[in-house]
Enzyme design. Structure first.
Site, PDB file in Angstrom:
ATOM      1  N   ASP A  22      13.783  12.048  17.210  1.00  7.91           N
ATOM      2  CA  ASP A  22      14.181  12.218  15.807  1.00  7.91           C
ATOM      3  C   ASP A  22      15.599  12.776  15.702  1.00  7.91           C
ATOM      4  O   ASP A  22      16.054  13.512  16.581  1.00  7.91           O
ATOM      5  CB  ASP A  22      13.182  13.164  15.107  1.00  7.91           C
ATOM      6  CG  ASP A  22      13.260  13.046  13.583  1.00  7.91           C
ATOM      7  OD1 ASP A  22      13.821  12.058  13.083  1.00  7.91           O
ATOM      8  OD2 ASP A  22      12.757  13.963  12.905  1.00  7.91           O
ATOM      9  N   HIS A  39      21.200   5.241  15.294  1.00  9.64           N
ATOM     10  CA  HIS A  39      20.171   4.502  16.030  1.00  9.64           C
ATOM     11  C   HIS A  39      20.785   3.827  17.263  1.00  9.64           C
ATOM     12  O   HIS A  39      20.199   3.851  18.348  1.00  9.64           O
ATOM     13  CB  HIS A  39      19.489   3.460  15.137  1.00  9.64           C
ATOM     14  CG  HIS A  39      18.797   4.073  13.944  1.00  9.64           C
ATOM     15  ND1 HIS A  39      18.023   5.210  14.049  1.00  9.64           N
ATOM     16  CD2 HIS A  39      18.752   3.713  12.632  1.00  9.64           C
ATOM     17  CE1 HIS A  39      17.544   5.523  12.847  1.00  9.64           C
ATOM     18  NE2 HIS A  39      17.987   4.640  11.973  1.00  9.64           N
ATOM     19  N   LEU A 133       6.875   4.266  37.005  1.00  5.35           N
ATOM     20  CA  LEU A 133       6.766   4.893  35.683  1.00  5.35           C
ATOM     21  C   LEU A 133       6.199   3.928  34.633  1.00  5.35           C
ATOM     22  O   LEU A 133       6.646   2.784  34.516  1.00  5.35           O
ATOM     23  CB  LEU A 133       8.165   5.365  35.242  1.00  5.35           C
ATOM     24  CG  LEU A 133       8.258   6.021  33.852  1.00  5.35           C
ATOM     25  CD1 LEU A 133       7.570   7.382  33.850  1.00  5.35           C
ATOM     26  CD2 LEU A 133       9.728   6.170  33.436  1.00  5.35           C
TER      27      LEU A 133
HETATM   28  C1  IPE Z   1       9.035  10.091  13.220  1.00  9.53           C
HETATM   29  O1  IPE Z   1      10.277  10.376  12.659  1.00  9.53           O
HETATM   30  C2  IPE Z   1       8.994   8.695  13.716  1.00  9.53           C
HETATM   31  C3  IPE Z   1       9.945   8.355  14.779  1.00  9.53           C
HETATM   32  C4  IPE Z   1      10.754   9.145  15.412  1.00  9.53           C
HETATM   33  C5  IPE Z   1       9.913   6.978  15.155  1.00  9.53           C
HETATM   34  P1  IPE Z   1      10.514  10.380  11.094  1.00  9.53           P
HETATM   35  O2  IPE Z   1      11.913  10.819  10.888  1.00  9.53           O
HETATM   36  O3  IPE Z   1      10.122   9.075  10.503  1.00  9.53           O
HETATM   37  O4  IPE Z   1       9.477  11.499  10.601  1.00  9.53           O
HETATM   38  P2  IPE Z   1       9.381  12.278   9.236  1.00  9.53           P
HETATM   39  O5  IPE Z   1       9.370  11.260   8.137  1.00  9.53           O
HETATM   40  O6  IPE Z   1      10.588  13.153   9.128  1.00  9.53           O
HETATM   41  O7  IPE Z   1       8.118  13.062   9.328  1.00  9.53           O
HETATM   42  C1  IPE Z   2      14.614   8.836  14.350  1.00  5.34           C
HETATM   43  O1  IPE Z   2      15.737   9.282  13.687  1.00  5.34           O
HETATM   44  C2  IPE Z   2      14.587   7.333  14.494  1.00  5.34           C
HETATM   45  C3  IPE Z   2      13.543   6.673  13.688  1.00  5.34           C
HETATM   46  C4  IPE Z   2      12.689   7.250  12.899  1.00  5.34           C
HETATM   47  C5  IPE Z   2      13.495   5.244  13.810  1.00  5.34           C
HETATM   48  P1  IPE Z   2      15.800   9.345  12.118  1.00  5.34           P
HETATM   49  O2  IPE Z   2      16.331   8.041  11.627  1.00  5.34           O
HETATM   50  O3  IPE Z   2      14.507   9.746  11.531  1.00  5.34           O
HETATM   51  O4  IPE Z   2      16.880  10.464  11.906  1.00  5.34           O
HETATM   52  P2  IPE Z   2      16.895  11.595  10.775  1.00  5.34           P
HETATM   53  O5  IPE Z   2      15.596  12.332  10.881  1.00  5.34           O
HETATM   54  O6  IPE Z   2      17.045  10.889   9.468  1.00  5.34           O
HETATM   55  O7  IPE Z   2      18.080  12.416  11.136  1.00  5.34           O
HETATM   56 MG    MG Z   3      13.708  11.565  11.059  1.00  5.23          MG
END
Ligand code: IPE
Ligand code: IPE
Ligand code: MG
Length: 256
Positions: A22, A39, A133
């Site tokens: 995240d 990303h 792995l």
């Molecule tokens: C969780 O992250 C899902 C992934 C990392 C793929 P999110 O950014 O979507 O989670 P929330 O919405 O903050 O809980």
């Molecule tokens: C995690 O990073 C990647 C996915 C959920 C696909 P985020 O896109 O949720 O990044 P933040 O949480 O908005 O910074």
């Molecule tokens: Mg996120």
């Protein structure tokens, strides 16, 4: 590898590490870049973490790439994520295979474009006999979805007369989940500062050690992962026993 980490790793290496990757969006925002740049940057962290886990002999690494709730994001972001998934699979699968790694994708893949579904299947079959792995990508995955699917399978066995309702046990449910052949995660890591599970591996995380770091996913590297593994190695897992009982078990059976 640094010798201190190596010692700890030999003593108590997690067999399965599960990561919520995240913070990509915030990483990009901090740089005045579009979220999707985060990303893209996150892919190199994925590569580093896979390489490192392979090098220290972890059995499985599960990476949460796209949740069943992430479809709620702007359509353009979703489509960049899908494109990135496809491009990364196409680019990295040969290397995973060369390194004897097995790739699996968990989640409802029927929602993906045909080309992506094909690429996932191809990568899975190519690497299916590899013994190194286990790299698991959770995509369009949700813990509640996975449990619901398992329940559906169990109920089908009951309806077909292969199983009595009284014989439904936690083991039966567990054996109908996606990664039934792998140990449950020993170590869960969430980057990006949020302290929540976000519908990730709800069943399997029951006794997993949880580790949260503020580091945003694109900044997560080998040093950060070593920190998490060191932290894990210093914990006492009790599984309901007392601390003294666990000490004794350790001495007599080398249990972890
Ligand atoms: C969780 O992250 C899902 C992934 C990392 C793929 P999110 O950014 O979507 O989670 P929330 O919405 O903050 O809980
Ligand atoms: C995690 O990073 C990647 C996915 C959920 C696909 P985020 O896109 O949720 O990044 P933040 O949480 O908005 O910074
Ligand atoms: Mg996120």
């Amino acid at each position: 590898m640094e010798s201190e980490v190596k010692l700890l790793v030999q003593r108590q290496l997690p067999r399965h590490i599960a990561i919520i990757m995240d913070g990509n969006g915030r990483w990009a925002k901090n740089r005045f870049l579009p979220r999707t740049a985060g990303h893209h940057a996150g892919v190199s962290s994925v590569r580093k973490v896979i390489e490192y886990c392979g090098s220290i002999g972890v059995n499985a690494l599960t990476l949460f790439a796209f949740s069943s709730e992430n479809w709620r994001r702007p359509q353009q972001e979703v489509s960049v994520l899908m494109g990135l998934f496809l491009a990364t699979l196409e680019k990295e699968t040969a290397k995973l295979h060369k390194n004897n790694m097995r790739l699996r994708v968990i989640g409802d893949r029927t929602a993906f474009a045909f080309e992506l579904q094909e690429s996932i299947s191809a990568a899975e079959s190519l690497t299916s006999s590899n013994t190194g792995l286990n790299v698991v990508i959770a995509a369009n995955y949700g813990g509640r979805w996975e449990i619901t699917e398992a329940v559906r399978r169990v109920v089908t066995q009951v309806a077909e007369g292969h199983l009595a309702p009284a014989d439904i046990s936690t083991e039966i449910i567990a054996s109908n989940l996606n990664l039934a052949d792998l140990p449950e995660p020993d170590l869960f890591i969430r980057t990006g500062g949020e302290k929540r599970i976000s519908n990730f591996m709800l069943w399997q995380l029951a006794y997993t050690e949880l580790y949260f770091t503020d580091t945003l996913w694109p900044d997560f590297d080998q040093t950060e992962l070593e920190e998490a593994i060191k932290d894990y190695a210093g914990r006492q897992r009790r599984f309901g026993y007392t601390g003294d009982q666990v000490e004794k078990l350790f001495i007599h059976n080398g249990l972890r």
